[in-house]
Enzyme design. Structure first.
Site: not given
Ligand code: ADE
Ligand code: ZN
Length: 315
Positions: A16, A194, A197, A276
């Protein structure tokens, strides 16, 4: 080992851009844009990077993204990330950006996109890094809002290779976005999402069957469903796994419990990514290194993971 892992040619498929905003750049952009921050300094901000789950991280991540205001800010953010890639022999990237994080603050879509696009173009020309940009919808917002974002994006259709789905997973299943993904695919865009997760294996089934994704982002909870694992193997559907993210957000308590190498040995097409990196303590090489230190990853396994990342490119 670090140097050897660093030198492996790799692709990063789960990153991201807003999550690559290092505290130093965050403070510099706040100063440039005359924004007051709630943290005294870089060190204080770094100390706040301790999370018990995905939502705790997201709250800080959206707050941090508020310093991004101008085209130059988005350029600087993307360029800093690409320089990291160059240093780690990441030769191809397919980064996400979250337009709604910015348009909901009054930043025009075009400002965000133009800054990112210019940096990606310079990355190709000056650093030799190829790229394909993925527009990601925020799943805690409505499908109607995702449709509005897609409409804003379509005049720039050629700027993207795919749409994605991120943000708070639990309670926001892929099924909520079935129609907007169908519209995106009808425009020739590929899809990723996504799933698995924090969410259950059911969300991975939905991403495959309803959103018709080419890859699953994270997907580590697939391990709870043997039928799903078999499908991932049979169809060689890539999982973009993010080891440091998963331990930072307590998906796994520590790296020794991570299942990425088990999945690899079963024949699942897993890849290593940083998600990230500014928040989770490292870029792609640091993620490989964590697998070496925490799971005893062999060189052969590292080579296979790196090759998988190159094979799983969308462009
Ligand atoms: N947005 C940025 N990072 C994310 C993650 N790991 N999961 C969901 N949404 C995200
Ligand atoms: Zn992610």
């Amino acid at each position: 080992m670090y140097d050897w892992l660093n030198a492996l040619p790799k692709a990063e498929l789960h990153l991201h851009l807003e999550g690559s905003l290092e505290p130093e750049l965050l403070f510099a952009l706040a100063a440039r844009n005359q924004i007051a921050l709630p943290w005294a300094d870089v060190e204080t901000l770094r100390k706040a990077y301790a999370f018990n789950n995905l939502q705790e991280f997201l709250d800080l991540y959206y707050q941090g993204a508020d310093v991004l205001r101008t085209e130059q800010d988005f350029y600087d953010l993307t360029w800093a990330y690409l320089q990291k890639c160059k240093a780690q022999n990441v030769i191809h990237v397919e980064p996400f950006f979250d337009p709604q994080t910015h348009t909901d603050r009054g930043i025009p879509f075009e400002v965000v996109l133009t800054g990112i696009q210019q940096a990606l173009k310079d990355g190709q020309q000056q650093l030799g890094i190829s790229s394909g940009l993925i527009l990601s919808f925020l799943r805690h917002l409505s499908e109607e809002e995702a449709f509005k974002t897609l409409e804003q994006a379509l005049p720039f259709r050629d700027a993207f290779i795919a749409v994605g789905l991120d943000s708070s997973e639990l309670g926001h299943p892929p099924s909520k976005f079935e129609r907007v993904f169908a519209k995106a695919r009808s425009e020739g865009l590929l899809a990723v999402a996504h799933a698995g997760e924090e969410g259950p294996p059911e969300y991975i089934w939905q991403a495959l069957d309803l959103l018709k994704v080419s890859r699953i982002d994270h997907g580590v909870r697939a391990a709870e469903d043997p039928r799903l694992i078999q499908r991932l193997i049979d169809e060689q559907i890539p999982l973009t796994v993010c080891p440091l993210s998963n331990t930072k957000l307590k998906v796994f308590e520590h790296m020794g419990q991570h299942n990425i190498l088990k999945l690899l040995e079963m024949g699942v097409k897993v890849t290593v990514n940083s998600d990230d990196p500014a928040y989770f303590g490292g870029y792609v090489t640091e993620n490989f290194m964590a697998l070496h230190d925490g799971l005893g990853m062999s060189r052969e396994q590292a080579q296979k993971l790196a090759q998988n990342s190159l094979d799983a490119r969308l462009c």
